[in-house]
Write a protein that holds these residues in place. Structure first.
Motif, PDB file in Angstrom:
ATOM      1  N   TRP A 149     -15.398  -2.496  -6.987  1.00  0.00           N
ATOM      2  CA  TRP A 149     -14.053  -2.973  -7.291  1.00  0.00           C
ATOM      3  C   TRP A 149     -13.450  -2.254  -8.490  1.00  0.00           C
ATOM      4  O   TRP A 149     -12.243  -2.052  -8.550  1.00  0.00           O
ATOM      5  CB  TRP A 149     -14.057  -4.484  -7.493  1.00  0.00           C
ATOM      6  N   ILE A 150     -14.275  -1.855  -9.452  1.00  0.00           N
ATOM      7  CA  ILE A 150     -13.762  -1.118 -10.619  1.00  0.00           C
ATOM      8  C   ILE A 150     -13.187   0.223 -10.183  1.00  0.00           C
ATOM      9  O   ILE A 150     -12.109   0.623 -10.616  1.00  0.00           O
ATOM     10  CB  ILE A 150     -14.868  -0.914 -11.680  1.00  0.00           C
ATOM     11  N   PHE A 151     -13.893   0.926  -9.294  1.00  0.00           N
ATOM     12  CA  PHE A 151     -13.409   2.216  -8.799  1.00  0.00           C
ATOM     13  C   PHE A 151     -12.127   2.049  -7.995  1.00  0.00           C
ATOM     14  O   PHE A 151     -11.221   2.869  -8.085  1.00  0.00           O
ATOM     15  CB  PHE A 151     -14.480   2.900  -7.951  1.00  0.00           C
ATOM     16  N   ILE A 152     -12.033   0.977  -7.229  1.00  0.00           N
ATOM     17  CA  ILE A 152     -10.822   0.730  -6.440  1.00  0.00           C
ATOM     18  C   ILE A 152      -9.634   0.464  -7.348  1.00  0.00           C
ATOM     19  O   ILE A 152      -8.540   1.010  -7.147  1.00  0.00           O
ATOM     20  CB  ILE A 152     -11.047  -0.445  -5.462  1.00  0.00           C
ATOM     21  N   ILE A 153      -9.821  -0.341  -8.387  1.00  0.00           N
ATOM     22  CA  ILE A 153      -8.732  -0.653  -9.320  1.00  0.00           C
ATOM     23  C   ILE A 153      -8.289   0.594 -10.076  1.00  0.00           C
ATOM     24  O   ILE A 153      -7.092   0.891 -10.166  1.00  0.00           O
ATOM     25  CB  ILE A 153      -9.162  -1.768 -10.299  1.00  0.00           C
ATOM     26  N   VAL A 154      -9.254   1.337 -10.630  1.00  0.00           N
ATOM     27  CA  VAL A 154      -8.915   2.550 -11.401  1.00  0.00           C
ATOM     28  C   VAL A 154      -8.217   3.566 -10.507  1.00  0.00           C
ATOM     29  O   VAL A 154      -7.206   4.165 -10.899  1.00  0.00           O
ATOM     30  CB  VAL A 154     -10.176   3.146 -12.061  1.00  0.00           C
ATOM     31  N   THR A 155      -8.715   3.772  -9.291  1.00  0.00           N
ATOM     32  CA  THR A 155      -8.095   4.715  -8.370  1.00  0.00           C
ATOM     33  C   THR A 155      -6.676   4.278  -8.008  1.00  0.00           C
ATOM     34  O   THR A 155      -5.759   5.110  -7.970  1.00  0.00           O
ATOM     35  CB  THR A 155      -8.937   4.851  -7.090  1.00  0.00           C
ATOM     36  N   SER A 156      -6.478   2.991  -7.774  1.00  0.00           N
ATOM     37  CA  SER A 156      -5.150   2.482  -7.436  1.00  0.00           C
ATOM     38  C   SER A 156      -4.167   2.695  -8.575  1.00  0.00           C
ATOM     39  O   SER A 156      -3.025   3.112  -8.362  1.00  0.00           O
ATOM     40  CB  SER A 156      -5.227   0.997  -7.083  1.00  0.00           C
ATOM     41  N   ILE A 157      -4.603   2.420  -9.792  1.00  0.00           N
ATOM     42  CA  ILE A 157      -3.730   2.608 -10.961  1.00  0.00           C
ATOM     43  C   ILE A 157      -3.377   4.079 -11.132  1.00  0.00           C
ATOM     44  O   ILE A 157      -2.201   4.429 -11.328  1.00  0.00           O
ATOM     45  CB  ILE A 157      -4.398   2.043 -12.234  1.00  0.00           C
ATOM     46  N   LEU A 158      -4.372   4.950 -11.040  1.00  0.00           N
ATOM     47  CA  LEU A 158      -4.106   6.386 -11.198  1.00  0.00           C
ATOM     48  C   LEU A 158      -3.203   6.911 -10.087  1.00  0.00           C
ATOM     49  O   LEU A 158      -2.310   7.726 -10.337  1.00  0.00           O
ATOM     50  CB  LEU A 158      -5.407   7.168 -11.251  1.00  0.00           C
ATOM     51  N   LEU A 159      -3.411   6.453  -8.877  1.00  0.00           N
ATOM     52  CA  LEU A 159      -2.558   6.866  -7.768  1.00  0.00           C
ATOM     53  C   LEU A 159      -1.127   6.407  -7.981  1.00  0.00           C
ATOM     54  O   LEU A 159      -0.174   7.167  -7.738  1.00  0.00           O
ATOM     55  CB  LEU A 159      -3.111   6.311  -6.458  1.00  0.00           C
ATOM     56  N   ALA A 160      -0.932   5.187  -8.466  1.00  0.00           N
ATOM     57  CA  ALA A 160       0.416   4.682  -8.750  1.00  0.00           C
ATOM     58  C   ALA A 160       1.089   5.516  -9.839  1.00  0.00           C
ATOM     59  O   ALA A 160       2.275   5.846  -9.728  1.00  0.00           O
ATOM     60  CB  ALA A 160       0.349   3.216  -9.165  1.00  0.00           C
ATOM     61  N   ILE A 161       0.344   5.879 -10.862  1.00  0.00           N
ATOM     62  CA  ILE A 161       0.906   6.714 -11.938  1.00  0.00           C
ATOM     63  C   ILE A 161       1.300   8.089 -11.410  1.00  0.00           C
ATOM     64  O   ILE A 161       2.381   8.601 -11.725  1.00  0.00           O
ATOM     65  CB  ILE A 161      -0.105   6.838 -13.108  1.00  0.00           C
ATOM     66  N   ILE A 162       0.451   8.687 -10.589  1.00  0.00           N
ATOM     67  CA  ILE A 162       0.764  10.011 -10.029  1.00  0.00           C
ATOM     68  C   ILE A 162       2.007   9.933  -9.156  1.00  0.00           C
ATOM     69  O   ILE A 162       2.900  10.799  -9.246  1.00  0.00           O
ATOM     70  CB  ILE A 162      -0.444  10.550  -9.227  1.00  0.00           C
ATOM     71  N   ILE A 163       2.119   8.907  -8.321  1.00  0.00           N
ATOM     72  CA  ILE A 163       3.306   8.744  -7.479  1.00  0.00           C
ATOM     73  C   ILE A 163       4.547   8.537  -8.330  1.00  0.00           C
ATOM     74  O   ILE A 163       5.601   9.130  -8.072  1.00  0.00           O
ATOM     75  CB  ILE A 163       3.096   7.583  -6.484  1.00  0.00           C
ATOM     76  N   TRP A 164       4.450   7.741  -9.382  1.00  0.00           N
ATOM     77  CA  TRP A 164       5.580   7.480 -10.274  1.00  0.00           C
ATOM     78  C   TRP A 164       6.024   8.756 -10.977  1.00  0.00           C
ATOM     79  O   TRP A 164       7.221   9.039 -11.088  1.00  0.00           O
ATOM     80  CB  TRP A 164       5.189   6.415 -11.291  1.00  0.00           C
ATOM     81  N   VAL A 165       5.067   9.567 -11.456  1.00  0.00           N
ATOM     82  CA  VAL A 165       5.395  10.805 -12.166  1.00  0.00           C
ATOM     83  C   VAL A 165       6.037  11.830 -11.216  1.00  0.00           C
ATOM     84  O   VAL A 165       6.969  12.539 -11.598  1.00  0.00           O
ATOM     85  CB  VAL A 165       4.134  11.402 -12.839  1.00  0.00           C
ATOM     86  N   MET A 166       5.545  11.894 -10.001  1.00  0.00           N
ATOM     87  CA  MET A 166       6.056  12.885  -9.052  1.00  0.00           C
ATOM     88  C   MET A 166       7.383  12.478  -8.427  1.00  0.00           C
ATOM     89  O   MET A 166       8.083  13.313  -7.862  1.00  0.00           O
ATOM     90  CB  MET A 166       5.019  13.162  -7.975  1.00  0.00           C
TER      91      MET A 166
END
Length: 67
Positions: free
Chosen positions: A49-66
């Protein structure tokens, strides 16, 4: 390198897993089958679950930046 990695994984699964360990040179070289259920070196075992949360947050940040 990826092909070599996959070949060794195939060999380990098919030949080493059933016997668990093979000694090549006594007290010097042996191969033992183990499975890593965590991140590098078994860190955070069974904490997917930690990997899923961290990956989701990083993916959201990348989408927001792009965007």
């Amino acid at each position: 390198m990826v092909i070599i990695d996959q070949v060794f994984k195939y060999l380990a699964l098919n030949f080493l897993k059933p016997v668990q360990s093979v000694t090549v040179i006594n007290n010097l070289l042996s191969f033992v089958y183990v499975e890593n259920e965590g991140a590098a070196l078994g860190i955070l075992k069974n904490q997917r679950w930690i990997f899923i949360i961290v990956t989701s947050i990083l993916l959201a940040i990348i989408i927001w930046v792009m965007a």
